[in-house]
Design an enzyme around this catalytic site. Structure first.
Site, short mmCIF file in Angstrom:
data_model
loop_
_atom_site.label_atom_id
_atom_site.label_comp_id
_atom_site.label_asym_id
_atom_site.label_seq_id
_atom_site.Cartn_x
_atom_site.Cartn_y
_atom_site.Cartn_z
N CYS A 154 1.08 -1.49 -0.11
CA CYS A 154 0.21 0.42 -0.22
C CYS A 154 0.82 1.58 0.01
O CYS A 154 0.94 2.71 0.36
CB CYS A 154 -0.91 -0.17 1.43
N HIS A 204 -9.01 2.57 -2.63
CA HIS A 204 -7.49 2.80 -2.09
C HIS A 204 -7.40 1.53 -3.15
O HIS A 204 -7.29 0.38 -3.55
CB HIS A 204 -8.14 1.79 -0.80
#
Length: 384
Positions: free
Chosen positions: A91, A337
């Site tokens: 991430c 995301h």
């Protein structure tokens, strides 16, 4: 090693594509279809500077391989002379890619590099282990014998460990959506978004009601506090920035974000959401700055629980006094995301908040992300 101040890297352009929920808005677009229009837009933004784009550095987590950055550079029309390198810090990949590109600029290896990230969860290949027919969801983040939680249960464990209540999580998610809706209505996303696949706005955000959020069941742990409403959706998207040395920026009189300091750190893999805390502290120490001096903070909002645990530890109040400092236009909870891209999305947001909105020189902005497997990535920028 101290580097020549004239070679300090500066972000002078930043763009992103719209963000779509996986298997919806961009369900048929591959990574290069998502990233190429964004890279092309950034390259066009800086075409007048003189030097050509010399490299493309992209974060990506679940793509098809084959050096995604090289494929995307070619798809963007940059020519076969632009190599490309792909970064996987999960991430934090998009932000880590920008830090690596900044190092190349600071070392004098390049005068213009495009960096960012891309993720197409919708088209990511299914993977199987040799000799088996059943695809596995993800590669392990740690070796055998270490605790390796999925991100949802990890957020749940972090909420429990740090006492982050369901009520606060829902309140933060509600605020993120409200901020993003207001920003879109006011046109604050318009200058950063590039049309991709015929779309020029994010699939989310959406209006939320506190009563509706409160009715949602726990998503990962029975009786838990983390729900679909206070978690970010798995998403598709891309973002990229252009970096040049300070000497070139100053020569041309450009506004931008100078990279003051960056850091990637490790933390307990059992509580990966806390990674931004040591990363932020390290970049502030390296830059000789205090958090109170930072005007804008962009943290990847993977889960409301994770954001609140981090901000509590850092002494920020995103539900109160710091609501306009922390993700002022909403974040991943509202926008989505896209794992490999989201670290570059927060830098693009900083560029819009500070450079496009005319913040005075010297204003500081902070970008940070938590990473599965127990990492934190952070970068401190200064308006020039």
């Amino acid at each position: 090693m101290r580097r020549d101040p004239s070679s300090r890297p500066v972000v002078v352009a930043a763009r992103r594509g719209p963000i779509g929920t996986a298997f919806h808005a961009f369900k048929e677009l591959t990574v290069e279809a998502l990233a190429a229009p964004v890279i092309d837009a950034v390259a066009r933004d800086v075409a007048h500077l003189g030097p050509p784009v010399e490299d493309v550095v992209l974060g990506n987590c679940t793509g098809p391989g084959g050096n995604v950055a090289r494929i995307c550079a070619l798809a963007a029309g940059l020519g076969h002379g632009v190599p490309g390198v792909t970064v996987d810090r999960q991430c934090g990949s998009g932000l880590a890619a920008i830090l690596l590109a900044g190092n190349a600029v600071a070392a004098g290896e390049t005068d213009l590099v495009v960096a960012g990230g891309v993720e197409s969860a919708s088209t990511a290949p299914l993977r199987t282990r040799r000799g088996t027919a059943v695809p596995y969801e993800r590669a392990p983040f740690v070796p055998a014998g270490w605790h390796d939680p999925e991100m949802g249960p990890a957020a749940e464990a972090l909420a429990a460990a740090r006492g982050v209540t369901r009520e606060r999580q829902d309140a933060y998610a509600l605020l993120s959506h409200a901020k993003a809706l207001a920003a879109r209505e006011a046109g604050r996303f318009a200058q950063e978004i590039v049309t991709v696949g015929g779309r020029d706005d994010d699939q989310w955000p959406r209006p939320l009601r506190a009563r509706s959020l409160a009715r949602l069941p726990a998503a990962f742990v029975p009786g838990g506090t983390v729900t679909a409403g206070n978690s970010s959706p798995v998403s598709d998207g891309a973002a990229a920035v252009a970096l040049v040395p300070e000497s070139l920026r100053a020569e041309l009189g450009l506004a931008g974000l100078r990279l003051r300091a960056g850091a990637v750190v490790g933390c307990d893999p059992a509580l990966p959401g806390l990674g931004p805390v040591p990363a932020v502290r390290r970049v502030l120490e390296r830059a000789g700055a205090g958090l109170g001096e930072v005007a804008a903070v962009e943290i990847v909002e993977a889960f409301a629980a994770q954001v609140l645990a981090v901000t509590d530890e850092l002494g920020l109040d995103p539900l109160g006094a710091d609501a306009e400092r922390v993700c002022a236009d909403g974040g991943a909870l509202a926008l989505g995301h896209p794992w490999g891209a989201t670290g570059a999305v927060v830098v693009t947001r900083l560029f819009s908040r500070l450079v496009r909105q005319g913040a005075p020189a010297g204003t500081l902005g902070l970008a940070t992300a938590a990473v599965g497997g127990g990492l934190g990535v952070a970068a401190l920028f200064e308006v020039v």
